[in-house]
Design an enzyme around this catalytic site. Sequence first.
Site, PDB file in Angstrom:
ATOM      1  CG  ASP A 165      -1.479   1.130   1.499  1.00 42.37           C
ATOM      2  OD1 ASP A 165      -2.222   1.709   0.483  1.00 42.37           O
ATOM      3  OD2 ASP A 165      -1.722   1.665   2.691  1.00 42.37           O
ATOM      4  CG  ASP A 202      -1.936   7.610   0.915  1.00 43.39           C
ATOM      5  OD1 ASP A 202      -1.494   8.898   0.868  1.00 43.39           O
ATOM      6  OD2 ASP A 202      -2.325   7.163  -0.438  1.00 43.39           O
ATOM      7  CB  THR A 245      -2.053   3.062  -4.013  1.00 38.19           C
ATOM      8  OG1 THR A 245      -2.522   4.008  -3.574  1.00 38.19           O
ATOM      9  CG2 THR A 245      -2.000   3.114  -5.592  1.00 38.19           C
ATOM     10  N   GLY A 246      -5.065   3.094  -3.103  1.00 38.42           N
ATOM     11  CA  GLY A 246      -6.245   3.514  -3.563  1.00 38.42           C
ATOM     12  C   GLY A 246      -6.309   4.882  -4.415  1.00 38.42           C
ATOM     13  CE  LYS A 290      -5.425  -0.573  -1.586  1.00 39.18           C
ATOM     14  NZ  LYS A 290      -4.370  -0.230  -0.848  1.00 39.18           N
ATOM     15  CG  ASP A 334      -2.311   2.165   6.421  1.00 42.13           C
ATOM     16  OD1 ASP A 334      -2.598   3.172   7.179  1.00 42.13           O
ATOM     17  OD2 ASP A 334      -2.448   2.005   5.387  1.00 42.13           O
ATOM     18  CG  ASN A 360      -7.375   0.993   1.410  1.00 46.55           C
ATOM     19  OD1 ASN A 360      -6.899   0.801   2.406  1.00 46.55           O
ATOM     20  ND2 ASN A 360      -7.171   1.707   0.393  1.00 46.55           N
TER      21      ASN A 360
END
Length: 289
Positions: free
Chosen positions: A8, A10, A42-43, A214, A237, A240
């Site tokens: 991930d 962020d 990642t989002g 994901k 973390d 998502n």
Amino acid sequence: MIELIASDMDGTLLNEKMVISKANAQAIAEAERRGIKFMVSTGRGYTEAHPLLTEVGINCPMITLNGAQVYDGQGKIIDNIGIEKDTVRTILQLLKEHNIYAEVVTSKGIYSDNKVKRIESVASLLVNLNPETTYKMGVVLAAARLELMNINYIDDYKELVNDHSIEVLKLIAFSDDGQHTLAPIKEKLETLGSLAITSSFINNIEINHKDAQKGIALARTAKRLGIPMENVMAIGDNFNDVSMLKVAGVSFAMENAEEEVKSHAKYLTSSNNENGVAEAIMRCINEDL
């Protein structure tokens, strides 16, 4: 033996200043030198994520928008999963009724209908991540970081929804009140049955097609590469990230992760401000996880 690592961004690969540390970049390079493939999951959209990676010389495949899109290392789209336009209209109407600011991520980039709100949402995030930063400084930092990102500003989202040449891939809604305000909206959206609704920070909810997750994207990527899931490692973390932490053979949650997220990981690593990704990668190498 781990053959593929997915991280991930962020709260994981990025520190509180929203940059990739030298230690993390070096650990990724070491993994790749040893023949371990690395990818970001990642989002963020491609145009948001790519500049942050190239700043430190990382060029890798990407799962973006929580799994709505997958790119190879040359920036070519491999997978693309959007949300039905009628569903998008329903989502936007609900958010408007609750006076919630939202951004729309499309096949032609990221759109915002309020530049001030866009900067304020990023500033609030920076202050949340780094309490020593004043809100005023957060606004300055947010404006500077946004210059790196290709954001399109529009007066009315109806124009996007009615454009048949544009596919909506994700919506992200923000509230300074956090999940207190956003949780009831999430519950209403979940009744539609066609959406995956997660969160990457306490102040947002991220809305995708139910097949754009994901974990699903990571499993498809591993299959395409001929890598069994037991040889895949995932690091994350937030909520998502849970779907990929569940499917990966080896999974790490950051020290700064939500407690519920930690419960889905096999291992813990240091926080994003303490080079937790580098620590996880080196454990993978040194301990032959």
